[in-house]
Each structure stands twice: as C-alpha cells, then as structure tokens.
Design a protein around this motif. Structure first.
Motif, PDB file in Angstrom:
ATOM      1  N   GLU A   1       0.676  -1.246   0.134  1.00 16.62           N
ATOM      2  CA  GLU A   1       0.075   0.079  -0.126  1.00 16.62           C
ATOM      3  C   GLU A   1       0.606   1.256   0.082  1.00 16.62           C
ATOM      4  O   GLU A   1       0.387   2.329  -0.652  1.00 16.62           O
ATOM      5  N   ASN A   2       1.659   1.335   0.818  1.00 16.82           N
ATOM      6  CA  ASN A   2       2.950   2.880   0.718  1.00 16.82           C
ATOM      7  C   ASN A   2       3.652   2.641  -0.587  1.00 16.82           C
ATOM      8  O   ASN A   2       4.581   3.055  -0.679  1.00 16.82           O
ATOM      9  N   MET A   3       3.679   1.747  -1.352  1.00 14.29           N
ATOM     10  CA  MET A   3       4.747   1.463  -2.442  1.00 14.29           C
ATOM     11  C   MET A   3       4.368   3.044  -3.578  1.00 14.29           C
ATOM     12  O   MET A   3       3.084   3.261  -3.570  1.00 14.29           O
ATOM     13  N   THR A   4       5.300   3.348  -4.236  1.00 10.95           N
ATOM     14  CA  THR A   4       4.866   4.627  -5.208  1.00 10.95           C
ATOM     15  C   THR A   4       4.475   3.903  -6.012  1.00 10.95           C
ATOM     16  O   THR A   4       4.875   2.036  -6.508  1.00 10.95           O
ATOM     17  N   PHE A   5       3.757   3.941  -7.422  1.00  9.82           N
ATOM     18  CA  PHE A   5       3.797   3.560  -8.419  1.00  9.82           C
ATOM     19  C   PHE A   5       5.308   2.883  -9.490  1.00  9.82           C
ATOM     20  O   PHE A   5       4.986   2.183  -9.806  1.00  9.82           O
ATOM     21  N   ASN A   6       5.987   3.585  -9.098  1.00 11.66           N
ATOM     22  CA  ASN A   6       6.815   2.718 -10.026  1.00 11.66           C
ATOM     23  C   ASN A   6       7.842   1.887  -9.168  1.00 11.66           C
ATOM     24  O   ASN A   6       8.455   1.388 -10.368  1.00 11.66           O
ATOM     25  N   GLU A   7       7.239   2.057  -8.162  1.00  9.42           N
ATOM     26  CA  GLU A   7       7.747   0.217  -6.990  1.00  9.42           C
ATOM     27  C   GLU A   7       6.624  -0.231  -7.514  1.00  9.42           C
ATOM     28  O   GLU A   7       7.134  -1.382  -7.475  1.00  9.42           O
ATOM     29  N   ALA A   8       5.893   0.062  -7.070  1.00  5.57           N
ATOM     30  CA  ALA A   8       4.069  -1.424  -7.790  1.00  5.57           C
ATOM     31  C   ALA A   8       4.689  -1.896  -9.038  1.00  5.57           C
ATOM     32  O   ALA A   8       4.123  -3.076  -9.585  1.00  5.57           O
TER      33      ALA A   8
END
Length: 207
Positions: free
Chosen positions: A132-139
């Motif tokens: 849930e705490n990931m950014t778009f670039n991480e997810a």
C-alpha cells in the motif's frame, strides 16, 4: 464439467451426423497434415466423429478420469482423446517427446530459481502495508514479476501433465504457447494463456 459437456455434445453431433470437414479439404488447409499426405493432427481428430459404439459408459469414465490430464488439464475433447486411444498421436516422435521433457526440466529449474531469488509473491501475500505504501514506479515492476511468476507456475504445471500424456500417446493442446512478454493484445493474451480452454469454448459454446 468441461469433459462431461464435451462427451455429450460430441455424441450428439455423431448421432445426428453433423457435417464435418472432409479429408481433402482438411489436407488443403492444414500445413501439418499436408506435408505427410495424411490426416493425423489434433484438430482433425477433434472434428472427426468417432464410431457410435465408442460413446459408451467405459469410454465416458476413462475420458473423465484419464490420469495425466485429470487434475490440471490441458482440456482435450472426447473425439480427440478417443481417437488417440485407438491410434496414438503422431505429432511428436520419440525425439520430440524427449526434447519436450528437457524443456520441462528447464521450466522446473526456472521456477525454482524464480522462487528462491524473487520474493514478490511473498510480499504481495503477507505484507499488505508494504504494498500500500509503494509508489507507482515501485508497484509497476512488482506487479509484472508477480504476473511472470503466475505464468511460469502454470506453464510448468500444464507442461508437466501434458508431457506424461504425450508419453502415453495422447496429444493435448499446448497452453501458454507464447511468452507472457510476447503478447500485444488482450485477445492474444487469452488465446495463449489458456489455449485449450479457448479452443473448447469456440467448439462447444460459440458454435
């Protein structure tokens, strides 16, 4: 359920003598069969009616509980299965089956490698807050590797069962015949992901 429908529909079509493709027409369309001048491919076996006495209780039970394809598939029609029980498949010779087995071993090694080096599935299944705490670039790459893991998992399962069916003389359609990265449309993705089920739907549902 799929096998039950396949058996009964194939039996009904055989009883009412539903028109099927002639041998000459098939040889003109099928590159695989035309090379040898004989019809033996999976599609020909599937579309050809079996003798009326083949649609019996013993054949029905044998088809439903055929061990190599019982749990996971791939899905095979009754006509194609019974035809290959009487006359084993000719698409793969001994060398072809051995090479297929080697590919299966490579797939098993690959899924072990992915399981031990990539923890994406563990993160998705156990660490919801981290996701849930990931950014778009991480997810985004995380989602890609999860999808890749699902692809290699089902690829290995279906190739495992299909390999033992080939050893027994039964050819089933190859699921996931393209890499997941080699699909550019949703339609192409579906046709490749569960190819045998897609063929089943086209034959028995979208008539």
């Amino acid at each position: 359920m799929l096998k039950m429908i396949s058996f009964n529909v194939d039996m009904h079509w055989s009883t009412v003598k539903r028109p099927s493709e002639t041998k000459e027409t098939h040889l003109e369309k099928c590159d695989q069969c035309s090379k040898f001048g004989a019809c033996f491919c999976y599609r020909w076996r599937q579309e050809t009616h079996q003798p009326s006495n083949s649609y019996n209780f013993i054949g029905y039970i044998g088809y439903l509980f055929y061990i190599p394809l019982y749990i996971a598939g791939p899905t095979v029609s009754f006509n194609a299965w019974y035809s290959q029980v009487c006359h084993v498949q000719k698409t793969y010779d001994t060398n072809g089956i051995v090479n297929y087995g080697l590919r299966l071993l490579f797939d098993l090694f690959n899924i072990e490698l992915v399981t031990h080096l990539h923890f994406n599935m563990a993160i998705f299944n156990k660490n919801y807050r981290l996701v849930e705490n990931m950014t778009f670039n991480e997810a985004l790459p995380m989602c890609f590797f999860v999808l890749y893991f699902l692809w290699i998992k089902f690829l290995t399962i279906w190739r495992f069962t299909r390999f033992f069916a080939l050893v027994d003389g039964i050819e089933a359609p190859e699921n996931m015949n393209r890499c997941i990265c080699n699909n550019y449309t949703y339609e192409g993705f579906w046709r490749s992901w569960h190819r045998s089920f897609n063929q089943w739907l086209i034959r028995y549902i979208f008539i």
